[in-house]
Design a protein around this motif. Structure first.
Motif, PDB file in Angstrom:
ATOM      1  N   PRO A  23      28.851  55.230  52.836  1.00  0.00           N
ATOM      2  CA  PRO A  23      29.078  55.440  51.407  1.00  0.00           C
ATOM      3  C   PRO A  23      29.895  54.325  50.758  1.00  0.00           C
ATOM      4  CG  PRO A  23      30.467  56.920  52.687  1.00  0.00           C
ATOM      5  CD  PRO A  23      29.526  56.279  53.646  1.00  0.00           C
ATOM      6  N   THR A  24      30.794  53.686  51.526  1.00  0.00           N
ATOM      7  CA  THR A  24      31.588  52.598  50.955  1.00  0.00           C
ATOM      8  C   THR A  24      30.695  51.438  50.537  1.00  0.00           C
ATOM      9  OG1 THR A  24      33.461  53.190  52.380  1.00  0.00           O
ATOM     10  CG2 THR A  24      33.493  51.006  51.365  1.00  0.00           C
ATOM     11  N   LEU A  25      29.816  51.025  51.429  1.00  0.00           N
ATOM     12  CA  LEU A  25      28.904  49.928  51.109  1.00  0.00           C
ATOM     13  C   LEU A  25      27.889  50.349  50.051  1.00  0.00           C
ATOM     14  CD1 LEU A  25      28.300  48.527  54.712  1.00  0.00           C
ATOM     15  CD2 LEU A  25      29.695  47.519  52.906  1.00  0.00           C
ATOM     16  N   ASN A  26      27.510  51.621  50.073  1.00  0.00           N
ATOM     17  CA  ASN A  26      26.543  52.115  49.096  1.00  0.00           C
ATOM     18  C   ASN A  26      27.073  52.026  47.670  1.00  0.00           C
ATOM     19  OD1 ASN A  26      23.954  52.752  49.833  1.00  0.00           O
ATOM     20  ND2 ASN A  26      24.384  54.869  50.370  1.00  0.00           N
ATOM     21  N   VAL A  27      28.346  52.309  47.477  1.00  0.00           N
ATOM     22  CA  VAL A  27      28.932  52.235  46.133  1.00  0.00           C
ATOM     23  C   VAL A  27      28.774  50.826  45.569  1.00  0.00           C
ATOM     24  CG1 VAL A  27      31.073  52.333  44.817  1.00  0.00           C
ATOM     25  CG2 VAL A  27      30.543  54.160  46.439  1.00  0.00           C
ATOM     26  N   LEU A  28      29.132  49.816  46.379  1.00  0.00           N
ATOM     27  CA  LEU A  28      29.008  48.429  45.932  1.00  0.00           C
ATOM     28  C   LEU A  28      27.542  48.056  45.712  1.00  0.00           C
ATOM     29  CD1 LEU A  28      30.146  45.602  45.373  1.00  0.00           C
ATOM     30  CD2 LEU A  28      29.981  45.148  47.832  1.00  0.00           C
ATOM     31  N   GLY A  29      26.685  48.424  46.663  1.00  0.00           N
ATOM     32  CA  GLY A  29      25.282  48.052  46.567  1.00  0.00           C
ATOM     33  C   GLY A  29      24.609  48.611  45.327  1.00  0.00           C
ATOM     34  N   PHE A  30      24.825  49.880  45.053  1.00  0.00           N
ATOM     35  CA  PHE A  30      24.158  50.485  43.905  1.00  0.00           C
ATOM     36  C   PHE A  30      24.812  50.097  42.584  1.00  0.00           C
ATOM     37  CE2 PHE A  30      22.262  53.383  47.077  1.00  0.00           C
ATOM     38  CZ  PHE A  30      20.940  53.198  46.709  1.00  0.00           C
ATOM     39  N   ALA A  31      26.097  49.768  42.589  1.00  0.00           N
ATOM     40  CA  ALA A  31      26.718  49.230  41.379  1.00  0.00           C
ATOM     41  C   ALA A  31      26.076  47.889  41.018  1.00  0.00           C
ATOM     42  CB  ALA A  31      28.223  49.060  41.588  1.00  0.00           C
ATOM     43  N   ALA A  32      25.862  47.047  42.037  1.00  0.00           N
ATOM     44  CA  ALA A  32      25.199  45.761  41.807  1.00  0.00           C
ATOM     45  C   ALA A  32      23.758  45.958  41.350  1.00  0.00           C
ATOM     46  CB  ALA A  32      25.242  44.919  43.089  1.00  0.00           C
ATOM     47  N   TYR A  33      23.065  46.910  41.965  1.00  0.00           N
ATOM     48  CA  TYR A  33      21.664  47.171  41.606  1.00  0.00           C
ATOM     49  C   TYR A  33      21.551  47.721  40.189  1.00  0.00           C
ATOM     50  CZ  TYR A  33      16.786  48.434  42.589  1.00  0.00           C
ATOM     51  OH  TYR A  33      15.419  48.518  42.575  1.00  0.00           O
ATOM     52  N   THR A  34      22.498  48.551  39.787  1.00  0.00           N
ATOM     53  CA  THR A  34      22.487  49.083  38.422  1.00  0.00           C
ATOM     54  C   THR A  34      22.631  47.950  37.410  1.00  0.00           C
ATOM     55  OG1 THR A  34      23.478  51.172  39.150  1.00  0.00           O
ATOM     56  CG2 THR A  34      23.634  50.651  36.815  1.00  0.00           C
ATOM     57  N   MET A  35      23.546  47.031  37.671  1.00  0.00           N
ATOM     58  CA  MET A  35      23.751  45.919  36.750  1.00  0.00           C
ATOM     59  C   MET A  35      22.534  44.993  36.698  1.00  0.00           C
ATOM     60  SD  MET A  35      27.786  44.917  37.184  1.00  0.00           S
ATOM     61  CE  MET A  35      27.861  45.011  38.976  1.00  0.00           C
ATOM     62  N   VAL A  66      22.948  41.135  46.594  1.00  0.00           N
ATOM     63  CA  VAL A  66      24.038  41.950  47.123  1.00  0.00           C
ATOM     64  C   VAL A  66      23.495  43.299  47.560  1.00  0.00           C
ATOM     65  CG1 VAL A  66      26.108  43.261  46.487  1.00  0.00           C
ATOM     66  CG2 VAL A  66      25.928  40.851  45.875  1.00  0.00           C
ATOM     67  N   LYS A  67      22.683  43.906  46.695  1.00  0.00           N
ATOM     68  CA  LYS A  67      22.089  45.199  47.042  1.00  0.00           C
ATOM     69  C   LYS A  67      21.191  45.090  48.270  1.00  0.00           C
ATOM     70  CE  LYS A  67      20.464  49.313  47.069  1.00  0.00           C
ATOM     71  NZ  LYS A  67      21.192  50.264  47.933  1.00  0.00           N
ATOM     72  N   LEU A  68      20.418  44.021  48.344  1.00  0.00           N
ATOM     73  CA  LEU A  68      19.527  43.844  49.493  1.00  0.00           C
ATOM     74  C   LEU A  68      20.321  43.678  50.785  1.00  0.00           C
ATOM     75  CD1 LEU A  68      16.687  43.531  50.597  1.00  0.00           C
ATOM     76  CD2 LEU A  68      16.789  41.091  50.009  1.00  0.00           C
ATOM     77  N   LEU A  69      21.376  42.857  50.752  1.00  0.00           N
ATOM     78  CA  LEU A  69      22.193  42.647  51.950  1.00  0.00           C
ATOM     79  C   LEU A  69      22.886  43.943  52.360  1.00  0.00           C
ATOM     80  CD1 LEU A  69      23.439  40.802  54.073  1.00  0.00           C
ATOM     81  CD2 LEU A  69      25.239  40.229  52.425  1.00  0.00           C
ATOM     82  N   ILE A  70      23.423  44.667  51.378  1.00  0.00           N
ATOM     83  CA  ILE A  70      24.083  45.933  51.679  1.00  0.00           C
ATOM     84  C   ILE A  70      23.105  46.900  52.338  1.00  0.00           C
ATOM     85  CG2 ILE A  70      25.126  47.990  50.651  1.00  0.00           C
ATOM     86  CD1 ILE A  70      27.015  45.626  50.764  1.00  0.00           C
TER      87      ILE A  70
END
Length: 294
Positions: free
Chosen positions: A49-61, A171-175
């Motif tokens: 979930p920690t990495l998911n928060v960053l990944g989906f925040a980047a994907y949303t933007m 970022v999302k892809l790497l996450i």
């Protein structure tokens, strides 16, 4: 006839998009529901979930910019003149926004819900390094666009703001590539998938397959496969998810199937054998006290 086929293909693409949106969106709920039912996060790695928060925040933007920013849309059209319309769809953005909200809720279950959390359930240094490394990487791209870009980053022939959007997408892809690895390792060490909601995986793999189908249809309608090369994140997300989903399905239904059934029937104390000596000692102490009172 050709027009009818195009309209039909467009309708199928839209339908696939919203179905995969539902599959991927619903896939976030089995895990927090399972945690709530068990009143425990044991068996579920906090790295995910920690990495998911960053990944989906980047994907949303990134998806939001592709859809709603005139500057980014114009720069994309310049970079891909044969297919000037991005294959990012509204359902991509809605999915990403919904996902980041639910991921924050799931992350909070380790801290503020009062659930049982194992002392060893701490994010790894590797995951922390990946988290902050990605943040730093995007920051570097922003600086490069400001320093080396023409017209303040608005000229797409050089470093431009669309490159920042692509950085967020990567970022999302790497996450996505790395976030499943800690959970797969936890399952391997425990020889069990207890605490890891398999319904999440079933919905996730369905969404990945449908996402790829929509992407291929959209690219075919554009008459140019740059619809895929211009949207590598969406293509990569679908295939990476499918790969790891297969691994989790094999773990759950083949490798650790027997262990899953045994552990699921145990109490929480039995599920966590490292806690039993302390509990047993307390029971012995209570028994001795009763005997002395008698």
């Amino acid at each position: 006839m050709a027009t009818d086929l195009v309209l039909c293909a467009q309708a199928v693409s839209t339908l696939l998009g919203w179905i995969y949106f539902l599959c991927w969106s619903l896939s976030f709920y089995p895990q927090p529901i399972l945690n709530w039912r068990r009143q425990s996060t044991r068996g579920f790695g906090i790295d995910f979930p920690t990495l998911n928060v960053l990944g989906f925040a980047a994907y949303t933007m990134s998806t939001g910019a592709m859809l709603f920013s005139p500057t980014i849309r114009a720069q994309y059209a310049y970079r891909y003149p044969s297919a000037p319309e991005s294959t990012v769809r509204v359902n991509d953005f809605v999915f990403a926004l919904h996902a980041v909200i639910v991921c924050i809720v799931i992350y909070s279950q380790f801290y503020i819900w009062g659930f049982e959390v194992g002392r060893d359930q701490k994010i790894s240094r590797t995951s922390l390094g990946i988290f902050w490394g990605n943040v730093l990487g995007v920051a570097v791209v922003v600086v490069v666009v400001l320093v080396r870009g023409r017209d303040g980053g608005n000229d797409p022939s050089s470093w431009a703001w669309i490159d920042v959007i692509y950085a967020l997408g990567y970022v999302k892809l790497l996450i996505t590539i790395v976030k499943y690895i800690p959970q797969a390792w936890i399952n391997y060490k425990r020889k069990s998938t207890v605490g890891w909601a398999i319904d999440t995986i079933l919905l996730d793999i369905s969404g990945g397959i449908l996402s790829n189908m929509q992407l291929f249809i959209d690219s075919a309608l554009e008459g140019d496969w740059s619809g895929i090369t211009g949207n590598p994140v969406k293509f990569g997300l679908g295939n990476v998810s499918i790969l790891f989903d297969v691994i989790f399905l094999v773990q759950h239904y083949a490798l650790y199937r027997g262990a899953t059934k045994i552990v699921e029937g145990q109490s929480r104390d039995e599920e966590n054998p490292e806690r039993r000596p302390l509990l047993d000692e307390r029971r012995r102490s209570s028994g001795l006290q009763r005997d002395s009172q008698v």
